[in-house]
Design a protein around this motif. Structure first.
Motif, short mmCIF file in Angstrom:
data_model
loop_
_atom_site.label_atom_id
_atom_site.label_comp_id
_atom_site.label_asym_id
_atom_site.label_seq_id
_atom_site.Cartn_x
_atom_site.Cartn_y
_atom_site.Cartn_z
N ASP A 296 -10.76 -7.56 -11.01
CA ASP A 296 -9.79 -6.77 -11.75
C ASP A 296 -8.39 -7.21 -11.34
O ASP A 296 -8.09 -7.40 -10.17
N ASP A 297 -7.50 -7.37 -12.34
CA ASP A 297 -6.14 -7.82 -12.05
C ASP A 297 -5.39 -6.84 -11.16
O ASP A 297 -4.46 -7.22 -10.45
N ARG A 298 -5.80 -5.58 -11.17
CA ARG A 298 -5.11 -4.59 -10.34
C ARG A 298 -5.42 -4.73 -8.87
O ARG A 298 -4.78 -4.10 -8.03
N SER A 299 -6.42 -5.55 -8.51
CA SER A 299 -6.79 -5.70 -7.10
C SER A 299 -5.96 -6.76 -6.39
O SER A 299 -6.08 -6.92 -5.19
N GLY A 300 -5.14 -7.51 -7.12
CA GLY A 300 -4.32 -8.55 -6.50
C GLY A 300 -3.17 -7.95 -5.71
O GLY A 300 -2.73 -6.82 -5.94
N PHE A 301 -2.66 -8.74 -4.76
CA PHE A 301 -1.59 -8.24 -3.91
C PHE A 301 -0.31 -7.98 -4.70
O PHE A 301 0.35 -6.96 -4.50
N ARG A 302 0.02 -8.87 -5.59
CA ARG A 302 1.27 -8.72 -6.33
C ARG A 302 1.21 -7.58 -7.35
O ARG A 302 2.26 -7.17 -7.86
N SER A 303 0.03 -7.11 -7.64
CA SER A 303 -0.11 -6.00 -8.60
C SER A 303 -0.09 -4.64 -7.93
O SER A 303 -0.28 -3.62 -8.60
N ILE A 304 0.12 -4.59 -6.60
CA ILE A 304 0.15 -3.30 -5.88
C ILE A 304 1.36 -2.50 -6.35
O ILE A 304 2.50 -2.97 -6.28
N GLY A 305 1.10 -1.29 -6.84
CA GLY A 305 2.18 -0.42 -7.30
C GLY A 305 2.12 0.98 -6.73
O GLY A 305 2.96 1.82 -7.05
N SER A 306 1.11 1.25 -5.89
CA SER A 306 0.97 2.59 -5.30
C SER A 306 0.15 2.47 -4.03
O SER A 306 -0.35 1.40 -3.68
N ARG A 307 0.00 3.60 -3.33
CA ARG A 307 -0.81 3.60 -2.11
C ARG A 307 -2.29 3.36 -2.42
O ARG A 307 -3.00 2.73 -1.64
N ALA A 308 -2.76 3.85 -3.55
CA ALA A 308 -4.15 3.61 -3.95
C ALA A 308 -4.40 2.12 -4.20
O ALA A 308 -5.45 1.59 -3.82
N ASP A 309 -3.42 1.45 -4.81
CA ASP A 309 -3.56 0.01 -5.03
C ASP A 309 -3.58 -0.75 -3.70
O ASP A 309 -4.28 -1.77 -3.58
N PHE A 310 -2.85 -0.26 -2.71
CA PHE A 310 -2.86 -0.92 -1.41
C PHE A 310 -4.24 -0.87 -0.79
O PHE A 310 -4.75 -1.89 -0.28
N TRP A 311 -4.87 0.30 -0.81
CA TRP A 311 -6.21 0.41 -0.22
C TRP A 311 -7.22 -0.42 -1.00
O TRP A 311 -8.15 -1.00 -0.43
N ARG A 312 -7.04 -0.49 -2.31
CA ARG A 312 -7.95 -1.31 -3.13
C ARG A 312 -7.85 -2.78 -2.74
O ARG A 312 -8.85 -3.49 -2.65
N PHE A 313 -6.64 -3.25 -2.51
CA PHE A 313 -6.45 -4.64 -2.10
C PHE A 313 -6.96 -4.88 -0.67
O PHE A 313 -7.62 -5.90 -0.40
N ALA A 314 -6.68 -3.95 0.23
CA ALA A 314 -7.08 -4.14 1.63
C ALA A 314 -8.60 -4.17 1.78
O ALA A 314 -9.14 -4.96 2.56
N GLU A 315 -9.31 -3.33 1.05
CA GLU A 315 -10.76 -3.27 1.18
C GLU A 315 -11.47 -4.34 0.35
O GLU A 315 -12.67 -4.56 0.54
#
Length: 654
Positions: free
Chosen positions: A82-101
């Motif tokens: 999913d494109d939302r899982s990329g680092f540059r697509s982080i836009g919230s705290r939920a996106d951060f955890w999605r990328f980290a995990e």
């Protein structure tokens, strides 16, 4: 009538003779100065070659490709995810955890080969199978305290908490959450650790931090546990993800820092820094060759320091009136700083390398070493830039370069006046753009961005639709008037100032006869002498074996040509050649008094004619030659009229 007409006034005769003697004296001094300059130029070319080898030996294309593959792995999501899982697509705290995990752990832990065969690498992770993950990764956050901002009284009933933007004084250092492990307790960092300058603020080097385990499954469990217990809070302002790798194939360390800032406005802003540096510098034979270049560079700098110190003692205040001397001082200062950085980096790497790699279950902070190594590389880059600029000091003896430097020096006052008017209008438009479009357009979001954007408008690199969509009235007015006044009026005025001044300088140089010895001629002459001494070339038989230099030949030929023009088809030809012989004899005596092989400082001290005065004398001589030619032309017309009157009177008498 003819002899009396050809006789020159004593005052003009004396001025011409004195001017020739002065030019002869300056010509000898000029030759000695050029020989000294040629000697300095050869030494400086050797120094510049050594510095170039040293500079380009620190970088390689491997650094670029290593940065590229790491950036592709951690910053860009794969097509299957999913494109939302990329680092540059982080836009919230939920996106951060999605990328980290997800993508972060997938990039850090390579446990299988491409055919799903389990790797047996002694519990070590090899990113892309070639880059060893040093130790483990570290995640660190910085927070601000509650009630660090002011709430308007009308909103006290609606808002109870208030978290300001990050400031060092507003930083929260108290324990929070479960308070049983290090990730819930504030940890102070070393005072030498560099702070981070992010997009939203300047962040300290401490914070709440934890490290990931060696196993991927344990890392997933730890991240899930922290997410469920709200490790990120409303007060969190920035999160750093740090890890380091080493590639033994190319002997490069890759230090990666992924930064996610959580501004007070909400949302998230991402940035990243990937440094490929060569911390272990002396491994191969080529590295030891670079070490010898570093030693040679230090010796050159010591020599230049002694040379400049002697000049300062001799010239005192006069030394600081030359722009080239200031450039020499700047080059020395940057070189000394680069040497200091190099010594510091080498010592720190040797002291900390074993300590950082002693425990495979902790995070080795190579960012500290990479930070100073990058500073050293920047110093060397600035150093070689100024070193190349200094070559203009020696090239300025060329006629074309002299014209360019004279053009810049002559129009300096006009350019300063133009710059004042230009920047008044430029900054006025920058403030207008910031106030009108700053809240809507990224290119105008800060005053600094407005300045860069306006330079891009001048160069044609700008999207007009962005400001037109923001303000349909002021947008076009701003763009059209800015392009008209700055591009069509001010820039053309700037070009006109330089063009007019260059035309004047070029006209002056065409009037002045070319009597100066060029440094290329002196270099050619020195090479020929060296080849003759090495018996690689036969000596030229048509050259004068006496101590007559190339400049004296050019000087004699030019003077013969100029003075012969003064008495063209006139009976004063013999007298002009006598004056030429006097000038030549005076010059030969002067050159014998100050031989070119002796120290040039004695002649420079004796010579009381500067380069500007020398050019003024040449200009005066050319004008005097024109006046003499005009006088001869008038005398010929008078003689012709008198001859016509004589013929007419003779016919009348008959």
């Amino acid at each position: 009538m003819e002899p009396s007409a050809a006789r020159q006034p004593p005052a003009v005769d004396q001025r011409l003779s004195g001017s020739g003697a002065v030019k002869a004296r300056v010509s000898c001094s000029r030759e000695l100065e050029l020989k000294t300059t040629l000697r300095e130029l050869v030494i400086y070319i050797v120094f510049l070659t050594d510095l170039s080898i040293l500079t380009f030996g620190m970088v390689s294309t491997d650094m670029y490709y290593l940065n590229k593959v790491m950036s592709h792995l951690f910053l860009e999501p794969s097509s299957s995810e999913d494109d939302r899982s990329g680092f540059r697509s982080i836009g919230s705290r939920a996106d951060f955890w999605r990328f980290a995990e997800g993508p972060l752990l997938d990039g850090l832990y390579w446990e299988k080969w491409y055919n799903n065969t389990t790797l047996t690498l002694q519990n070590n992770s090899h990113i892309y199978y070639e880059n060893l993950l040093l130790g483990v990764a570290q995640i660190r956050q910085l927070k601000v305290r509650n009630n660090t901002c002011s709430i308007y009284p009308y909103f006290h009933h609606f808002l109870e908490d208030c978290y300001s933007e990050y400031r060092y004084r507003a930083e929260d250092r108290s324990d929070f959450g479960l308070r049983n492990k290090s990730e819930w307790k504030y940890t102070s960092a070393s005072s030498l650790s560099p702070w981070y300058w992010g997009s939203m603020g300047l962040y300290s080097s401490g914070g709440y931090m934890f490290t990931l385990p060696k196993s991927k499954q344990e890392s997933v469990e730890k991240l899930v546990f922290l997410r469920q217990n709200s490790w990120l809070t409303r007060g969190t302002r920035v999160v750093f993800i740090d890890f380091s790798t080493y590639n033994a194939n190319i002997n490069l360390f890759c230090i990666i820092k992924l930064v996610v800032e959580f501004p007070a406005t909400g949302g998230a802003v991402t940035s990243s820094h990937i440094y490929s540096v060569k911390l272990l510098r002396y491994v191969t034979y080529y590295d030891y060759f670079l070490a010898s270049c570093e030693i040679t560079f230090c010796l050159f700098i010591v020599t230049f320091i002694i040379q400049e110190a002697i000049k300062i003692v001799k010239l005192k205040k006069e030394y600081f009136r030359s722009a080239w001397n200031w450039l020499d001082l700047l080059l020395l200062v940057v070189s000394i700083l680069a040497i200091a950085f190099n010594i510091y980096c080498t010592v720190e790497v040797s002291l900390l390398m074993e300590e950082l790699l002693s425990d495979a279950h902790v995070y080795p902070d190579f960012y500290f070493l990479a930070f100073w190594q990058v500073l050293y590389n920047n110093m060397i880059a600035v150093n070689i830039f100024f070193a190349w600029i200094k070559i203009l000091k020696y090239v300025s003896f060329n006629k074309t370069m002299t014209q360019l430097s004279s053009t810049l020096s002559r129009c300096a006052k006009d350019i300063i006046g133009f710059a004042i008017m230009f920047f008044i209008i430029f900054f006025a438009y920058a403030q207008l753009g910031y106030l009108v479009f700053g809240s809507q357009v990224e290119e105008f979001s800060t005053f600094q961005n407005c300045i860069f954007t306006q330079f891009r408008i001048v160069l044609g690199d700008f999207n007009f639709e962005t400001i037109e969509a923001t303000n349909r009235i002021l947008g076009p007015i701003y763009f059209i008037t800015f392009v008209f006044f700055v591009f069509f009026v001010l820039l053309n005025m700037f070009l006109a100032i330089i063009n007019d001044t260059y035309s004047e300088v070029k006209a002056d140089f065409e009037v002045i006869p070319s009597q100066e010895l060029q440094i290329r001629d002196l270099f050619r002459q020195s090479c020929n002498k060296a080849l003759v001494k090495l018996r690689l070339k036969k000596p030229e038989m048509d050259t004068n074996p006496a101590d007559e230099s190339l400049e004296s030949k050019e000087f004699s030929a030019t003077k013969r040509k100029d003075i012969s023009k003064l008495s063209n088809r006139d009976s004063a030809n013999e007298k002009s050649h006598l004056k030429l012989s006097e000038v030549q004899s005076g010059r030969e005596k002067l050159c014998q008094k100050y031989p070119s092989t002796e120290d040039t400082e004695a002649v420079t001290a004796q010579s009381y004619v500067s380069t500007a005065e020398f050019q003024q004398l040449l200009r005066y001589t050319a004008e005097l030659g024109k006046e003499l030619n005009n006088t001869n032309a008038k005398l010929r017309r008078i003689m012709k009229s008198m001859q016509q009157l004589k013929d007419t009177s003779g016919k009348t008498a008959q």
